[in-house]
Design a protein around this motif. Sequence first.
Motif, PDB file in Angstrom:
ATOM      1  N   ALA A 199     -14.140 -22.174  13.041  1.00 55.33           N
ATOM      2  CA  ALA A 199     -13.560 -21.405  12.207  1.00 55.33           C
ATOM      3  C   ALA A 199     -13.484 -22.158  10.735  1.00 55.33           C
ATOM      4  O   ALA A 199     -14.102 -23.443  10.589  1.00 55.33           O
ATOM      5  N   SER A 200     -13.170 -21.626   9.740  1.00 56.79           N
ATOM      6  CA  SER A 200     -13.066 -22.282   8.479  1.00 56.79           C
ATOM      7  C   SER A 200     -11.490 -21.923   7.960  1.00 56.79           C
ATOM      8  O   SER A 200     -11.027 -20.950   8.017  1.00 56.79           O
ATOM      9  N   ARG A 201     -11.239 -23.089   6.906  1.00 57.09           N
ATOM     10  CA  ARG A 201     -10.033 -22.978   6.241  1.00 57.09           C
ATOM     11  C   ARG A 201     -10.051 -23.433   4.725  1.00 57.09           C
ATOM     12  O   ARG A 201     -10.898 -24.244   4.539  1.00 57.09           O
ATOM     13  N   GLN A 202      -9.394 -22.668   4.093  1.00 56.66           N
ATOM     14  CA  GLN A 202      -9.236 -23.203   2.735  1.00 56.66           C
ATOM     15  C   GLN A 202      -8.234 -24.287   2.461  1.00 56.66           C
ATOM     16  O   GLN A 202      -7.177 -24.121   3.128  1.00 56.66           O
ATOM     17  N   VAL A 203      -8.800 -25.512   2.029  1.00 58.75           N
ATOM     18  CA  VAL A 203      -7.891 -26.512   1.834  1.00 58.75           C
ATOM     19  C   VAL A 203      -7.807 -27.027   0.468  1.00 58.75           C
ATOM     20  O   VAL A 203      -8.499 -26.913  -0.326  1.00 58.75           O
ATOM     21  N   GLU A 204      -6.568 -27.227   0.079  1.00 60.55           N
ATOM     22  CA  GLU A 204      -5.992 -27.719  -1.070  1.00 60.55           C
ATOM     23  C   GLU A 204      -5.776 -29.118  -1.196  1.00 60.55           C
ATOM     24  O   GLU A 204      -5.144 -29.888  -0.632  1.00 60.55           O
ATOM     25  N   LEU A 205      -6.653 -29.909  -2.027  1.00 61.13           N
ATOM     26  CA  LEU A 205      -6.264 -31.353  -2.323  1.00 61.13           C
ATOM     27  C   LEU A 205      -5.366 -31.743  -3.717  1.00 61.13           C
ATOM     28  O   LEU A 205      -4.825 -30.711  -3.978  1.00 61.13           O
ATOM     29  N   ALA A 206      -5.339 -32.865  -3.915  1.00 63.31           N
ATOM     30  CA  ALA A 206      -4.671 -33.269  -5.062  1.00 63.31           C
ATOM     31  C   ALA A 206      -5.201 -32.599  -6.588  1.00 63.31           C
ATOM     32  O   ALA A 206      -6.369 -32.297  -6.660  1.00 63.31           O
ATOM     33  N   ASN A 207      -4.382 -32.586  -7.301  1.00 67.67           N
ATOM     34  CA  ASN A 207      -4.767 -32.272  -8.734  1.00 67.67           C
ATOM     35  C   ASN A 207      -5.283 -30.953  -8.874  1.00 67.67           C
ATOM     36  O   ASN A 207      -6.198 -30.633  -9.627  1.00 67.67           O
ATOM     37  N   GLY A 208      -4.826 -29.880  -8.068  1.00 71.55           N
ATOM     38  CA  GLY A 208      -5.565 -28.682  -7.837  1.00 71.55           C
ATOM     39  C   GLY A 208      -6.859 -28.478  -7.381  1.00 71.55           C
ATOM     40  O   GLY A 208      -7.288 -27.219  -7.507  1.00 71.55           O
ATOM     41  N   TRP A 209      -7.380 -29.466  -7.000  1.00 71.43           N
ATOM     42  CA  TRP A 209      -8.805 -29.273  -6.168  1.00 71.43           C
ATOM     43  C   TRP A 209      -8.762 -28.748  -4.923  1.00 71.43           C
ATOM     44  O   TRP A 209      -7.937 -29.015  -4.140  1.00 71.43           O
ATOM     45  N   SER A 210      -9.810 -28.066  -4.634  1.00 71.26           N
ATOM     46  CA  SER A 210      -9.497 -27.221  -3.430  1.00 71.26           C
ATOM     47  C   SER A 210     -11.131 -27.294  -2.826  1.00 71.26           C
ATOM     48  O   SER A 210     -12.093 -27.089  -3.624  1.00 71.26           O
TER      49      SER A 210
END
Length: 522
Positions: A412-423
Amino acid sequence: MNRPLAAVAGFSARTPDWVLAAAAFAVAVAVLLVCYWQTVQSLVWTWDHDGTYQYGFLIFPLSLWTVFNLRHQLQANPPVPSVWGLAGVTALVFVWYAGRLLDINLAQHFAFVALFPALVLACWGWRALWVLAFPLGYLVVFAVPWGNALVGPLQDITAHFAVRALELTGTPVLLNGREIITPSAVWMVADACSGVKFFIACTALGCLYAYLMYQRWWKRVVFVAMAAVAPVVANGLRVYFTVLIGETWGLEYATGTDHMIFGWQFFGSVLVLLLLAGWFFRDPLVAPEHPTARGGMPARARTVVWLAAVALLIAGPALAAGLAASAPPETMRLTAPAIAGWSGPQAATDGWRPTFKGAAGQVRASYHSDANGDVVELFHAIYTGKPRRGHTLITYGNDLYDSAHAQILSRASRQVELANGWSTTAGELRLAGATGSRLVWYWYCVERRCTRSPVLAKLLQAWGVLRGQVPRSSVWALSSSVVSDDADRVRTKLHAFAQALPAPGAPDMQAQRPSGLAGSQP
């Protein structure tokens, strides 16, 4: 002069043309084999070491045999070398060079095999290419190892087919990804159960059989379609019968040697039935008509085309020779970052083992949640410089799990949010193995651009190399065990951990060279 004598006289007059043309083609093939010998070795190694492609050893002999049977049609016209053949050779040498530059075996294998029809066009012309269209096309389609992308879809088709058949015959069954759960056992539709070997080999045999047995194009299309569909259906039935035997007579009759013997017998029976069905609808053999001979090309022009083709073949490896003299791989020491809200990093202790060979640096660490003690493992590897053999991110042998001890249940695929608003979009693997079930989230980064697609990662690397850059690429992967039906809770945990990771280019994780100088990581 009567027609038979005229035909003999015309053939005798044209014989020197074909002798020279055959000699030119033989020289070009010899140059091809010598200059691209590493690609030949790589191609043969793939046929030999990957059971999916062992049929590849037969493709060249079968193509040569078909060419031999077409020799009279080939000699009916004098050779007329084409400059379009030179264009084809140029394009394919460029594809090979790009594959060598980026360490893409598929591009190198395809370019090498496709150079044979390009050389036919350059040395013998359009008429010869048309006469030899089937054996040359057969060579390009089936001598190149291309079927790995079919394994996952065929596993899914097989699992759903078998489960539906079990339901129709009254067997209680549940499907969990690629696991078939019955009252007596849990059956895994593994990579080896996808049927990709039988599918490609049966399709290759079906194409040759249709070419030899039929004259009408629609019959050929129908039989090739049957040859492609039959192994998929047969593999679904094989898995269905295997599970049914295990449920009815016991697991000992559905596993081990009995399982292997049953599989080969079943596939062999399906193949024999397919060929017999095709035999009854074969067309009568028709003697081919030889078209009227056309004028040839002046000897000087032919020589120029032939020499140009050989020169182009040599140009690719000559340019690639400089790649071997590139700088040695850089070595880095990665330090796992501190993650807010998580204790660690600590040494990883469970059975998850990503494999990325030739990386400049890599780290695998374990973290515990300060809130509830949940465990997440982090894997990170960096590759520096241009992709090259033994030191490239996306290549055969680099994987996010050990295929000898785990199998993929679902993707599957998942949307991932990292630090500083980066995804970014991460890929998700649901694995099952000896250590239980687990989820793996992963993404690849080339400089500051990240993706879940290995193909897109390769393209980003290629774009960087073409722009004269020295791209730095990396892989990030997170993993956690799944107990019972808590997959959604594990996804929430992985997402929370990912949000605390540093964004690409951030200095939270330091990549240090042996000299101690700090270097930023992608």
